[in-house]
Design a protein around this motif. Structure first.
Motif, PDB file in Angstrom:
ATOM      1  N   GLU A 180       0.833  -1.204   0.000  1.00 27.15           N
ATOM      2  CA  GLU A 180       0.000   0.000   0.000  1.00 27.15           C
ATOM      3  C   GLU A 180       0.869   1.257   0.000  1.00 27.15           C
ATOM      4  OE1 GLU A 180      -4.066   0.723   2.212  1.00 27.15           O
ATOM      5  OE2 GLU A 180      -2.414   1.079   3.585  1.00 27.15           O
ATOM      6  N   PHE A 183      -1.905   6.763   1.559  1.00 28.05           N
ATOM      7  CA  PHE A 183      -2.479   6.494   2.884  1.00 28.05           C
ATOM      8  C   PHE A 183      -3.154   7.763   3.406  1.00 28.05           C
ATOM      9  CE2 PHE A 183      -1.771   6.144   7.622  1.00 28.05           C
ATOM     10  CZ  PHE A 183      -2.797   5.240   7.817  1.00 28.05           C
ATOM     11  N   ASP A 184      -4.472   7.682   3.598  1.00 29.17           N
ATOM     12  CA  ASP A 184      -5.263   8.775   4.168  1.00 29.17           C
ATOM     13  C   ASP A 184      -5.502   8.444   5.633  1.00 29.17           C
ATOM     14  OD1 ASP A 184      -7.208  10.583   5.001  1.00 29.17           O
ATOM     15  OD2 ASP A 184      -8.227  10.594   3.064  1.00 29.17           O
ATOM     16  N   ALA A 188      -8.611   6.380   7.334  1.00 27.79           N
ATOM     17  CA  ALA A 188      -8.302   5.081   7.933  1.00 27.79           C
ATOM     18  C   ALA A 188      -8.696   5.056   9.402  1.00 27.79           C
ATOM     19  CB  ALA A 188      -6.812   4.786   7.767  1.00 27.79           C
ATOM     20  N   LYS A 189      -8.431   6.161  10.114  1.00 21.07           N
ATOM     21  CA  LYS A 189      -8.818   6.242  11.531  1.00 21.07           C
ATOM     22  C   LYS A 189     -10.333   6.170  11.668  1.00 21.07           C
ATOM     23  CE  LYS A 189      -8.875  10.138  13.774  1.00 21.07           C
ATOM     24  NZ  LYS A 189      -8.468  11.396  14.458  1.00 21.07           N
ATOM     25  N   ARG A 191     -12.429   4.651   9.737  1.00 20.25           N
ATOM     26  CA  ARG A 191     -12.878   3.272   9.519  1.00 20.25           C
ATOM     27  C   ARG A 191     -12.675   2.429  10.764  1.00 20.25           C
ATOM     28  NH1 ARG A 191     -10.637   4.220   4.298  1.00 20.25           N
ATOM     29  NH2 ARG A 191      -8.629   3.335   4.924  1.00 20.25           N
ATOM     30  N   ALA A 231      -4.736   2.356  12.988  1.00 18.92           N
ATOM     31  CA  ALA A 231      -4.742   2.578  11.541  1.00 18.92           C
ATOM     32  C   ALA A 231      -3.324   2.622  10.994  1.00 18.92           C
ATOM     33  CB  ALA A 231      -5.483   3.873  11.221  1.00 18.92           C
ATOM     34  N   GLU A 232      -2.429   3.293  11.700  1.00 14.14           N
ATOM     35  CA  GLU A 232      -1.038   3.367  11.256  1.00 14.14           C
ATOM     36  C   GLU A 232      -0.386   1.996  11.270  1.00 14.14           C
ATOM     37  OE1 GLU A 232       0.491   6.190  13.993  1.00 14.14           O
ATOM     38  OE2 GLU A 232       0.009   7.942  12.754  1.00 14.14           O
ATOM     39  N   ARG A 234      -1.923  -0.933  10.907  1.00 14.03           N
ATOM     40  CA  ARG A 234      -2.472  -1.712   9.797  1.00 14.03           C
ATOM     41  C   ARG A 234      -1.835  -1.297   8.476  1.00 14.03           C
ATOM     42  NH1 ARG A 234      -9.065  -1.949  11.022  1.00 14.03           N
ATOM     43  NH2 ARG A 234      -8.941  -2.954  13.074  1.00 14.03           N
ATOM     44  N   HIS A 235      -1.615   0.004   8.313  1.00 12.38           N
ATOM     45  CA  HIS A 235      -0.983   0.483   7.088  1.00 12.38           C
ATOM     46  C   HIS A 235       0.437  -0.070   6.947  1.00 12.38           C
ATOM     47  CE1 HIS A 235       0.572   3.025   3.941  1.00 12.38           C
ATOM     48  NE2 HIS A 235       1.461   3.554   4.767  1.00 12.38           N
TER      49      HIS A 235
END
Length: 297
Positions: A180, A183-184, A188-189, A191, A231-232, A234-235
């Protein structure tokens, strides 16, 4: 009168079938000609056209069910020559299609292909006959036709295959997994927060520090901070995965075609089928006009 009514029904059927044949094949022709060929490594996400070589992916190795020849994909059909109220004809008694994934390489990268739902048009097609339901031994050309004159049952075997190293044309829905890049963080947070809200009891157990059954402003700030960290994380995990390109059946009513023939051959094939549909539709319209003229409707 009954004969004229039958002719009218036939005319309507010809119009509808010919119209459907024309529209569906003309649409395929336009999509094939209007969609530019992409490289696997730089293809956009969505509906794309690819052209390359079929690689060896099957494990365990695949073999044609009727010929026993090694391949990457197969489709077979067994037909029996029989008679019924409609006369003597070939009747399908057994058929099947392999479901294993394929792998296309065009020099820039490799793309896995899920053939489920695809119109597969191989160059390898073998047809022969025999007097047993399942063929035994090697293919024997046209086989024995004794069954056609009443001396035994007659079967026809049809097997189509895609082989390793053959050219492979593919058009369908292209997606890239892993690695990926964009990254937004806020999206993402959001979600993650929505996902946690789906289990609000679990959310309270984690963040309701004073145990009053609700989350105050300070506790919500903790929720959002934890969601951002999640989120970070997972990214980072997705970004560490190797890129994997996949092609599958499109969600919309778009053609999904796999073939060892090239774009020009396929487009010409669909064009002539569309032309045949237009001729049938026109013939049905003329027949309908004639019938209605006879009836003076």
């Amino acid at each position: 009168m009954n004969f004229l009514f039958f002719q009218l029904i036939l005319a309507i059927g010809l119009c509808l079938f010919g119209g459907w044949l024309f529209v569906s094949n003309w649409s395929r022709t336009r999509y094939l000609l209007d969609t530019p060929t992409s490289k696997v490594s730089s293809a956009a996400q969505g509906y794309v056209e690819l052209a390359g070589i079929l690689l060896d992916l099957s494990s365990p190795n695949l073999f044609g069910p009727l010929t026993g020849k090694p391949c990457q994909w197969w489709r077979y059909r067994i037909e029996e020559y029989s008679s019924d109220a409609k006369g003597r004809r070939w009747r399908v008694i057994e058929k099947g299609t392999s479901e294993g994934w394929l792998c296309l390489s065009d020099g820039s990268g490799e793309c896995l292909i899920d053939p489920h739902g695809a119109m597969v048009l191989p160059a390898r097609r073998e047809v022969w006959t025999g007097n047993q339901r399942h063929p035994q031994g090697t293919i024997s050309g046209s086989g024995s036709w004794l069954g056609l004159i009443g001396l035994g049952k007659q079967y026809r075997y049809i097997e189509e295959r895609l082989h390793t190293g053959e050219p492979l044309y593919a058009i369908g829905d292209f997606r890239t997994l892993g690695g990926e890049q964009g990254f937004d963080l806020q999206a993402a947070k959001g979600r993650v927060v929505r996902e946690w809200k789906g289990d609000f009891a679990g959310l309270l157990r984690r963040f309701d520090g004073d145990g009053n059954g609700r989350l105050d402003e300070a506790e919500w700030r903790l929720v959002h901070l934890a969601a951002q960290l999640e989120a970070e994380d997972r990214h980072r995990q997705r970004a560490s995965l190797p890129l994997q390109h996949r092609l599958a059946q499109p969600d919309a009513a778009l053609p999904f075609v796999l073939s060892s023939h090239g774009q020009e051959v396929l487009a010409k094939r669909f064009f002539w089928q569309a032309l045949g549909g237009a001729v049938l539709c026109l013939a049905g319209a003329l027949l309908m006009a004639w019938v209605l003229g006879v009836r003076h409707w």
